[in-house]
Design an enzyme around this catalytic site. Structure first.
Site, short mmCIF file in Angstrom:
data_model
loop_
_atom_site.label_atom_id
_atom_site.label_comp_id
_atom_site.label_asym_id
_atom_site.label_seq_id
_atom_site.Cartn_x
_atom_site.Cartn_y
_atom_site.Cartn_z
N CYS A 85 6.81 -5.35 -4.28
CA CYS A 85 8.25 -4.84 -4.27
C CYS A 85 9.35 -5.82 -4.01
O CYS A 85 9.50 -6.83 -5.04
CB CYS A 85 8.27 -3.78 -3.14
SG CYS A 85 9.61 -2.65 -3.39
N HIS A 181 3.79 -0.30 -3.98
CA HIS A 181 3.16 -0.36 -2.75
C HIS A 181 1.76 -0.03 -2.63
O HIS A 181 1.31 1.09 -2.52
CB HIS A 181 4.00 0.42 -1.63
CG HIS A 181 5.26 -0.29 -1.31
ND1 HIS A 181 5.68 -1.31 -0.49
CD2 HIS A 181 6.47 0.14 -1.83
CE1 HIS A 181 7.02 -1.65 -0.60
NE2 HIS A 181 7.51 -0.65 -1.29
N GLU A 183 -0.29 -0.96 -0.46
CA GLU A 183 -0.46 -0.65 0.97
C GLU A 183 -0.62 0.86 1.39
O GLU A 183 -1.27 1.20 2.48
CB GLU A 183 0.14 -1.50 1.94
CG GLU A 183 1.55 -1.04 2.06
CD GLU A 183 2.55 -1.63 1.03
OE1 GLU A 183 3.72 -1.77 1.21
OE2 GLU A 183 1.94 -1.94 -0.06
#
Length: 525
Positions: A85, A181, A183
């Protein structure tokens, strides 16, 4: 014994709410990593000697003046770099690409990215196939700005309808950027992408696992304290319990645990702690029954902050008294964990997390001339729990809901009295027991009962009674920063209410708290 720190990833934090999640995911893969402020020096990075570097997300705009930048050395260190990002945007800008401010074209939430080229980061990963036969990935986006031109040597690897560079790669230099993202769990195969980066691209081994962490911690404790004695404040909570077990394995009878029963614990909790650690595991425990001392100190005090301070002060006084009795103890053990060590907004610029020296035990005396032993200092809470399981601690103790440090002192509203604590303990035990019976306990993030210092009229048989009110509270949350009240079934709530009113003499009314956070907090005080 394998060296659990031999291979490591450095994560540079630009202030994203998800940054700790990146670290937890990398650890989950089996690779050690640390989270540092973005404005670290070249010397610090060289000393840490990472196998790879991740540039995390952040709330700033790369296009703004004085916005955070990665240290130039990151791109000259000769190791793979992954920008996520904001991290991708600053990588692009710093290496000669362009970033434009999003004007009504940001992407927030679920998105599907279309793969344009094969890349080591995405090898073998696809969630669907486009009509053109290209792999599609389900991902989670959260960005306003976007890369409008990639640096020389990079190729566009993925796109969305509004973001032409959803992922980019320079395979030769092993530099990668993703606008989404990986994660977060909403990115369906994000963990595999991070694993590709840490293991396949950076070449890290996966030695970071509970059994190895335990071995390493035991060796480090032995090396640190030698033949000295150690004292630990054992609360029965997750962190202090795991520290107790690690120290017991490392130094055996040279550990003294001080368990202070402040009269503000859950039903039968003191007995359970003493039975488990003393009788079952054979630890050396000093049991201090200090209920009257705590209650006397809080007599007439209704202010929540004042109550917290009194509880903290009395605990310190008692712990200090007991530690003086252990004249040979040279070390104080604490349950400090990694999130305690990461502090917000304290870097050179005030825009990133920094590492701080953190003492977990609230206000222990400064003049305690003891060394500090913190065996959990590198671990996240979920890692502490896994280690606890490996050490033989029971699942239901390690994974039970959070309990505040001041205990029932902040769940009895206003002045704390023994009568109120006894009523609350019994009511709360019924609520928790029924949650377990209905298989609802693990479906809510936290559940507890609050004692309200108001009397309400009730009818029992032919008579009326004028007794106390309790409130049930159950919430659902991911991070405890925000929370929704849990929509428990009405028949379940009715059953809990009936049991409490019938079985706990002194309570005439049960209510259910339907406030979210915000505006309310999770605890009432």
């Amino acid at each position: 014994m394998s060296n659990i720190h031999e291979h490591k990833i450095l994560i540079l934090d630009f202030g994203s709410q998800y940054t700790q999640l990146i670290a937890r995911r990398i650890r989950e893969i089996g690779v050690y990593c640390e989270l540092w402020a973005w404005d670290v020096s070249e010397a610090q990075i060289r000393e840490f000697n990472p196998q790879g570097i991740i540039l995390a997300g952040g709330p700033e705009s790369v296009t703004a003046e004085n916005s955070p930048r990665a240290p130039e050395y990151v791109f000259n260190a000769g190791v793979p770099v992954l920008g996520i990002c904001y991290g991708m945007q600053t990588m692009s800008e710093q290496l000669g690409g362009k970033v434009i401010q999003g004007v009504g074209e940001g992407e927030f939430g679920y998105a599907q990215v279309e793969m344009l080229l094969e890349s080591a980061l995405f090898k073998g990963i696809e969630d669907a196939i486009s009509p053109a036969g290209r792999p599609l990935l389900d991902v989670w986006m959260s960005h306003g700005d976007k890369v409008s031109a990639i640096p020389e040597g990079f190729k566009a690897v993925a796109k969305t309808d509004t973001c032409p560079f959803a992922a980019m790669a320079n395979e030769e230099k092993r530099f990668y950027g993703v606008q989404f993202h990986p994660e977060v769990t909403h990115t369906r195969q994000g963990l595999r992408m991070l694993e590709h980066f840490a293991v396949a691209i950076c070449g890290c081994g996966t030695n970071w696992k509970p059994s190895s962490i335990i071995e390493d911690a035991i060796e480090r404790i032995k090396a640190q304290v030698g033949d000295d004695e150690v004292i630990l404040g054992l609360s029965g909570g997750v962190d202090s319990s795991v520290v107790a077990m690690l120290l017991h394995r490392a130094i055996g009878k040279k550990l003294t645990c001080v368990f202070v029963d402040n009269g503000l614990l859950r039903l039968n909790e003191a007995e359970q702690v003493l039975e488990m650690f003393g009788d079952h595991f054979g630890l050396n425990i000093v049991h201090v029954d200090a209920e009257n001392r705590f209650l006397d100190a809080m007599a007439g005090v209704a202010d929540p902050e004042a109550k917290r301070k009194i509880i903290g002060r009395v605990f310190v006084e008692i712990f200090d008294e007991e530690s003086k009795k252990c004249a040979n103890a040279k070390w104080l053990a604490q349950g400090t964990i990694y999130p305690d060590v990461i502090e917000s907004a304290g870097s050179a610029t005030g825009k990133a997390h920094v590492i701080k020296s953190h003492h977990n035990v609230g206000g222990l005396p400064d003049d305690m001339e003891m060394g500090l032993v913190e065996p959990l200092r590198e671990l996240f809470k979920d890692e502490v729990r896994k280690i606890g399981l490996e050490l033989g601690l029971p699942y239901n103790m390690l994974y039970r809901h959070p309990f505040p440090g001041p205990g029932l002192g902040v769940r009895v509203l206003g002045e704390v009295k023994k009568e109120y604590c006894d009523l609350l303990r019994r009511a709360d035990a019924i609520f928790i027991e029924e949650l377990h019976k209905a298989d609802l306990y693990n479906k809510v993030s936290q559940a507890f009962t609050v004692f309200l210092p108001v009397r309400s009229v009730g009818v029992m048989g032919d008579g009326r009674k004028y007794d106390w009110v309790v409130s049930l509270r159950a919430v659902e949350t991911i991070d405890f920063m925000t929370a929704h009240w849990a929509h428990l079934p009405y028949d379940f709530l009715g059953r809990v209410s009936n049991r409490i009113i019938n079985e706990v003499d002194g309570i005439s009314r049960v209510v259910y708290d339907i406030s979210g956070k915000p505006p309310a907090t999770i605890e009432w005080e």
